[in-house]
Scaffold this motif. Structure first.
Motif, short mmCIF file in Angstrom:
data_model
loop_
_atom_site.label_atom_id
_atom_site.label_comp_id
_atom_site.label_asym_id
_atom_site.label_seq_id
_atom_site.Cartn_x
_atom_site.Cartn_y
_atom_site.Cartn_z
N ASP A 93 2.09 -0.47 14.68
CA ASP A 93 2.33 -1.49 13.64
C ASP A 93 1.04 -1.93 12.95
O ASP A 93 1.03 -2.20 11.74
N LYS A 94 -0.03 -2.03 13.72
CA LYS A 94 -1.30 -2.49 13.13
C LYS A 94 -1.73 -1.57 12.00
O LYS A 94 -2.11 -2.04 10.91
N ASP A 95 -1.69 -0.27 12.25
CA ASP A 95 -2.07 0.69 11.21
C ASP A 95 -1.08 0.66 10.05
O ASP A 95 -1.48 0.80 8.88
N LEU A 96 0.20 0.51 10.37
CA LEU A 96 1.21 0.48 9.32
C LEU A 96 1.05 -0.75 8.42
O LEU A 96 1.22 -0.68 7.21
N LEU A 97 0.69 -1.89 9.02
CA LEU A 97 0.45 -3.09 8.23
C LEU A 97 -0.76 -2.95 7.31
O LEU A 97 -0.77 -3.48 6.20
N VAL A 98 -1.76 -2.23 7.77
CA VAL A 98 -2.93 -1.94 6.92
C VAL A 98 -2.48 -1.12 5.71
O VAL A 98 -2.90 -1.39 4.57
N GLN A 99 -1.62 -0.12 5.94
CA GLN A 99 -1.11 0.69 4.83
C GLN A 99 -0.26 -0.15 3.87
O GLN A 99 -0.35 -0.01 2.65
N ILE A 100 0.56 -1.05 4.44
CA ILE A 100 1.39 -1.91 3.61
C ILE A 100 0.52 -2.86 2.78
O ILE A 100 0.79 -3.10 1.59
N LYS A 101 -0.56 -3.36 3.38
CA LYS A 101 -1.47 -4.25 2.65
C LYS A 101 -2.14 -3.50 1.49
O LYS A 101 -2.26 -4.05 0.38
N LYS A 102 -2.57 -2.27 1.71
CA LYS A 102 -3.17 -1.47 0.64
C LYS A 102 -2.17 -1.25 -0.49
O LYS A 102 -2.51 -1.34 -1.67
N MET A 103 -0.94 -0.94 -0.10
CA MET A 103 0.12 -0.74 -1.09
C MET A 103 0.33 -2.01 -1.89
O MET A 103 0.42 -2.00 -3.13
N ASN A 104 0.38 -3.14 -1.19
CA ASN A 104 0.62 -4.43 -1.83
C ASN A 104 -0.52 -4.80 -2.78
O ASN A 104 -0.29 -5.32 -3.88
N ASP A 105 -1.76 -4.54 -2.35
CA ASP A 105 -2.92 -4.82 -3.20
C ASP A 105 -2.87 -4.04 -4.50
O ASP A 105 -3.23 -4.56 -5.57
N LYS A 106 -2.41 -2.81 -4.44
CA LYS A 106 -2.30 -1.99 -5.65
C LYS A 106 -1.27 -2.59 -6.61
O LYS A 106 -1.47 -2.64 -7.82
N PHE A 107 -0.14 -3.01 -6.04
CA PHE A 107 0.89 -3.61 -6.88
C PHE A 107 0.41 -4.93 -7.51
O PHE A 107 0.71 -5.21 -8.67
N ILE A 108 -0.32 -5.72 -6.74
CA ILE A 108 -0.85 -6.98 -7.27
C ILE A 108 -1.80 -6.71 -8.42
O ILE A 108 -1.76 -7.38 -9.46
#
Length: 323
Positions: free
Chosen positions: A46-61
């Motif tokens: 989950d920790k690695d997956l959350l890092v990926q989700i955060k990167k994805m979210n930052d791009k959308f922002i």
């Protein structure tokens, strides 16, 4: 024990080894895939997956800011998705998705460049193997002669044309340097009978076997029927059967094209062991892709679960999944 028995035993051993290796690697990858999926489902990654989700979210922002400011909006949308933005349950009229889950769904609907490259290479390798298998089956089924237009392609299995025997003085006298390496793939062109000349290298049948030897003499019997006599450059004499060849047994004349690499490859691939190896390679590649798809699907489902929890505020993306 005769040589045929030894060949059969060697073939059987090779087949067993190939099958065992394929099954071993397939079982190992199956075990790895099962462990990997269990690890993902249990939350160990989950920790690695959350890092990926955060990167994805930052791009959308970042994209959202550009769109909201009206700066290069069309260019941003085109470069991000290569298409107009699709509507999602919470994003319409070409607006960027607002929630974690919508953003994940949107991102998953577009193949990443690396995924496209991987699928392209994978498809190319499978297609190449299937094409090679078709060619080899065709070659084997046609009596080891492959016809392309008016040219036949044959692999040379002996060394009878690989060198010049000292007794064949006509080779040196006429500067005949078109010898053929053993196992080479060569081209044979169809010709008319009147085009045949002494010292041509010719492919012909003796029974069901194909020979490629040099024409050294043309004889004519009392009925006016021509008989062609051949000899391999490396042989010091002609076989009795190859001195009474009529034109209907002649396949054609050597074009001068030869490829040792292709000849060796086709000789191996159209053999029993070669065909089995290709079947095992296809089975292994398909098995590999199936497990990769299952792992990717498990990753995606776990990301969806995490995104849902993030949207509900039950976990925090900045605290490694803790609220």
């Amino acid at each position: 024990m005769n040589s045929n028995s030894l060949v059969d035993i060697a073939l059987a051993i090779a087949v067993v080894v190939i099958i065992c290796l394929t099954l071993t690697f397939s079982l190992l990858y199956w075990a790895y895939g099962k462990y990997k999926r269990l690890s993902i489902k249990s939350g160990q990654e989950d920790k690695d997956l959350l890092v990926q989700i955060k990167k994805m979210n930052d791009k959308f922002i970042e994209k959202s800011k550009k769109v909201s400011e009206g700066t290069k909006a069309n260019e941003s949308i085109s470069s991000f998705a290569e298409d107009d933005f699709k509507e999602t349950s919470k994003s319409k009229n070409n607006e960027l998705p607002k929630t974690y889950l919508d953003r994940l769904v949107y991102q998953n609907s577009h193949f990443s460049p690396l995924r496209i490259v991987y699928l392209t290479l994978y498809s190319f390798i499978l297609a190449f193997i299937f094409i090679v298998m078709i060619i080899c089956f065709t070659y084997r089924g046609s009596g080891e002669v492959l016809y392309i237009s008016n040219t036949a392609y044959i692999t040379i299995q002996t060394g009878s044309m690989s060198s010049a025997h000292d007794d064949n003085t006509y080779i040196k006298e006429n500067n005949l340097t078109n010898q053929i390496e053993q196992y080479s793939l060569i081209g044979i062109e169809k010709i008319e009978e009147e085009e045949l000349e002494v010292f041509d290298v010719v492919a012909f049948y003796i029974g069901d076997d194909i020979y490629v030897h040099r024409l050294i003499n043309i004889l004519e019997d009392e009925n006016g029927v021509k008989h062609y006599c051949f000899r391999g450059d490396a042989n010091n004499a002609s076989f009795s059967e190859e001195c009474y060849i009529e034109f209907d047994k002649i396949i054609g004349r050597y074009t001068g094209y030869q490829s040792l690499f292709l000849g060796v490859s086709i000789t191996y691939l159209q053999s029993n062991i070669g065909i089995i190896s290709m079947f095992m390679a296809v089975a292994f590649l398909i098995n590999l892709e199936v497990h990769e798809e299952l792992i990717d699907k498990t990753y995606y489902n776990r990301k969806k679960s995490l995104c849902s929890l993030l949207d509900l505020g039950e976990i925090s993306i900045d605290n490694g999944g803790n609220k």
